[in-house]
Motif scaffolding. Structure first.
Motif: not given
Length: 673
Positions: A413-415, A424-432, A447-448, A527-528
């Motif tokens: 996930i980038e800064s 992209k949205n400033r806030k990244g998403t990490l899914q488990i 992750d996106d 994209q992730g």
């Protein structure tokens, strides 16, 4: 007696620490709410009581200071701020260190003086205390079991229970009358459960000890009750403390005064904030069982499975030789045993299964700390918490998942600034998330972020000497992406506390493969990235395919088998000296297991060859065998320390005829090619 409660205390300690971790995160994300503060206060209070009962003074002192701080927050004297959250996390980390001390049980103690000092200083600097008189109230009395049960009953009806300590003015002339008036007022507002001293002893108090204490149950909040009592006539000082049920101390007190009782009830601990919770007999009863006992029970079931296989083998042999009625009866007994053992095995397996939530709950705090350290904004989404997995696997898979999460946060996930530049949205998403698929557990870490760039992977691997220029020229995009699993590989530009040391992902793969699992990776540039881990439900008993190599039997785990094909020798082609087969436009190398284990090959004149296609991630290999025997439940036995680890062998088992068969480790065979 305390040693009997040690295991119970450790289990409760882990539960409360996990609860505090979750609640502090919730406090940071959702802001201050009465429910969240109360949950945190209740957890600190519970640990204070249980650690004091067990004699762990350091933990008792630390939780006492936490409880005092949270009481100020609950009373609105201290606001929830960033520094407060950090202090709570710091205190929680100290508690975790003390937990390690408890587990070691070697007398070593973590120094908590700095943390305790920080808590005390924070309270002093953050609160403005209105002192009407310097008051040193005496300690609150110990409650009996009956009183503790009464408190529990009041709380179950939604009432708040407090200790009210107050001092009367020295000028108070008729103390008994004043005591009666205060008692009546409290009973009018709610209910007085206990009072000290009793009304007959009020006139015996000296001028310097006009202190009254009431255990009070009512609907008022802490602040409302403070205002009501402070307005009473001739009351010069008031202190109000919440009282939570503490049945542990009450039970121990009851036991100490009634040792001669012939019947002793075991009370199961199952409440958010108390160590012991007396449950109605109509509810489901539970007991705590040590892990060692479950492991032993699982081993016994494994032996039953082996013996039943042998009985079935004997029955088949007898049926071929004899036709007596006793042989049919033996077959019926064998079938009945099969059903019973299958049910027993299923029941024992279920006792070893735990929701993967216990593992997933560790990650929100970790992701929170990583994002703050790296200056990123990441939302963690967790799914499939109720997916059940063998407790041994839950422990073993923890480290690989931590590596994957740290890699996703640091590399994936980038800064926020980079994400904005990419639209992209400033806030990244990490899914488990976890799920059951085909009698296996599948765990996804997605992750996106920026995805994995195959060109960058090639360049980095070449620069670090992980691959040669000749190998680099032949790599496909898929193979370039899988370089991430090579030992010593890293694309990090600098070494940090999070990653970039050139270790991690190769350990992840090897660890998962040792668990008879498979890890796969899917990525799209910009994209992730998604990591997919497939694990067996348990490591104790598996389904295996029995194959023949000369006169020996080997077992291939069914979870590693993609398909079985029968080919002729004319179907075999040679590429760069390697025998291969073309199967649905995929070139698959052929390995004669005889050669792998230095055994003579079978009959070379056979026109047809049996191939078992096995896989690990995207890699495929065709194992040539002499014959197929069939599927069977396999109880995995370790080779033992004397033999040690053998490449390509995962363990052994005992067959129906009493012979030992080796279980192949498919990932080990593939990695040796």
């Amino acid at each position: 007696m305390l040693s009997e409660y040690r295991e119970v205390f450790i289990e409760e300690l882990e539960e409360q620490l996990q609860l505090m971790d979750e609640v502090i995160l919730q406090l940071e994300q959702e802001g201050e709410t009465d429910r969240v503060i109360q949950s945190l206060f209740r957890a600190a209070h519970t640990l204070k009581g249980s650690s004091a009962a067990m004699g762990y003074e350091e933990m008792k002192n630390l939780t006492h200071e936490m409880e005092h701080l949270l009481d100020q927050v609950r009373g609105k004297a201290i606001a929830v701020t960033g520094p407060l959250i950090e202090l709570l996390f710091q205190s929680l980390d100290c508690l975790k260190e003390l937990k390690i001390d408890v587990l070691r049980n070697d007398g070593s103690l973590t120094d908590i003086s700095s943390c305790v000092g920080d808590l005390q200083s924070f309270v002093q600097l953050s609160t403005e205390i209105e002192v009407r008189e310097s008051v040193d109230f005496s300690q609150l009395p110990t409650l009996s079991l009956e009183q503790s049960l009464k408190i529990q009953e009041c709380q179950d009806h939604g009432l708040k229970v407090h200790w009210i300590s107050l001092k009367l003015s020295p000028e108070c002339v008729i103390r008994g009358a004043r005591f009666y008036v205060i008692h009546s007022n409290l009973n009018h507002w709610g209910e007085v459960l206990h009072a000290l001293p009793d009304i007959d002893g009020i006139d015996d108090l000296g001028d310097e000890s006009l202190e009254l204490q009431f255990l009070y149950a009512g609907s008022q909040s802490h602040e409302e009750l403070q205002e009501l009592v402070a307005e009473l006539t001739e009351v010069t000082a008031v202190k109000i403390e919440p009282q939570l049920t503490d049945l542990m101390g009450a039970i121990e007190s009851t036991e100490s005064t009634d040792r001669k009782s012939d019947v002793q009830e075991q009370i199961v601990i199952e409440d958010q904030g108390s160590v012991f919770n007396v449950k109605p007999q109509t509810q489901t009863q539970t007991i705590r069982v040590s892990v060692e006992r479950l492991d032993h029970l699982m081993n016994l079931v494994g032996e039953l499975v082996i013996d039943h296989t042998r009985i079935h083998q004997v029955e088949r042999t007898q049926r071929r030789q004899f036709t007596e009625e006793s042989v049919n009866e033996l077959g019926q007994i064998s079938d009945h045993l099969s059903r019973i053992i299958a049910d027993l095995q299923d029941s024992v397996m279920k006792t070893r299964m735990l929701p993967i939530e216990q593992l997933f709950n560790r990650f929100p705090r970790m992701v929170r700390d990583l994002t703050r350290d790296l200056g990123k904004e990441i939302e963690l989404v967790i799914g499939g918490k109720d997916t059940e997995l063998d407790r041994t696997l839950i422990e073993e898979i923890a480290d690989p998942l931590i590596h994957l999460i740290r890699n996703a946060v640091d590399h994936g996930i980038e800064s926020p600034a980079q994400r904005e530049l990419s639209g992209k949205n400033r806030k990244g998403t990490l899914q488990i998330r976890a799920a059951h698929e085909d009698n296996q557990v599948v765990i996804y870490v997605e992750d996106d972020g920026a995805g994995i760039d195959p060109a960058r992977m090639r360049t980095s691997a070449l620069q670090k000497g992980v691959i040669s220029p000749e190998e680099e020229a032949l790599l496909s995009e898929r193979e370039a992406i899988e370089l991430i699993f090579r030992p010593g590989f890293s694309t990090a530009s600098k070494v940090s506390d999070v990653s970039g040391r050139g270790v991690g992902m190769d350990i992840v793969r090897s660890h998962i493969e040792k668990l008879n699992g498979i890890i796969d990776i899917e990525t799209q540039l910009g994209q992730g990235t998604s990591f997919k881990i497939k694990l067996p439900l348990t490591l104790a008993i598996i389904i295996g395919l029995l194959v023949k190599l000369n006169d020996q039997t080997f077992i291939i785990p069914m979870s590693n088998i993609a398909e079985i094909v029968r080919i002729t020798r004319n179907d075999i082609e040679t590429v760069r000296g390697q025998s291969v087969i073309l199967l649905r436009n995929q070139v698959i190398p052929i390995v004669w297991l005889h050669d792998h284990f230095n055994m003579p090959r079978g009959n070379e004149e056979k026109s047809h060859i049996q191939l078992v296609i096995v896989g690990s991630a995207e890699k495929r290999l065709a194992l040539a065998v002499d014959g197929l025997i069939g599927n069977q439940e396999i109880v995995i036995k370790s080779l033992g320390s004397y033999i040690g680890k053998v490449n390509g062998i995962a363990g052994s088992t005992i067959l129906g005829d009493g012979k030992v068969a080796l279980i192949l480790e498919v990932s080990g065979i593939i990695n040796q090619r």
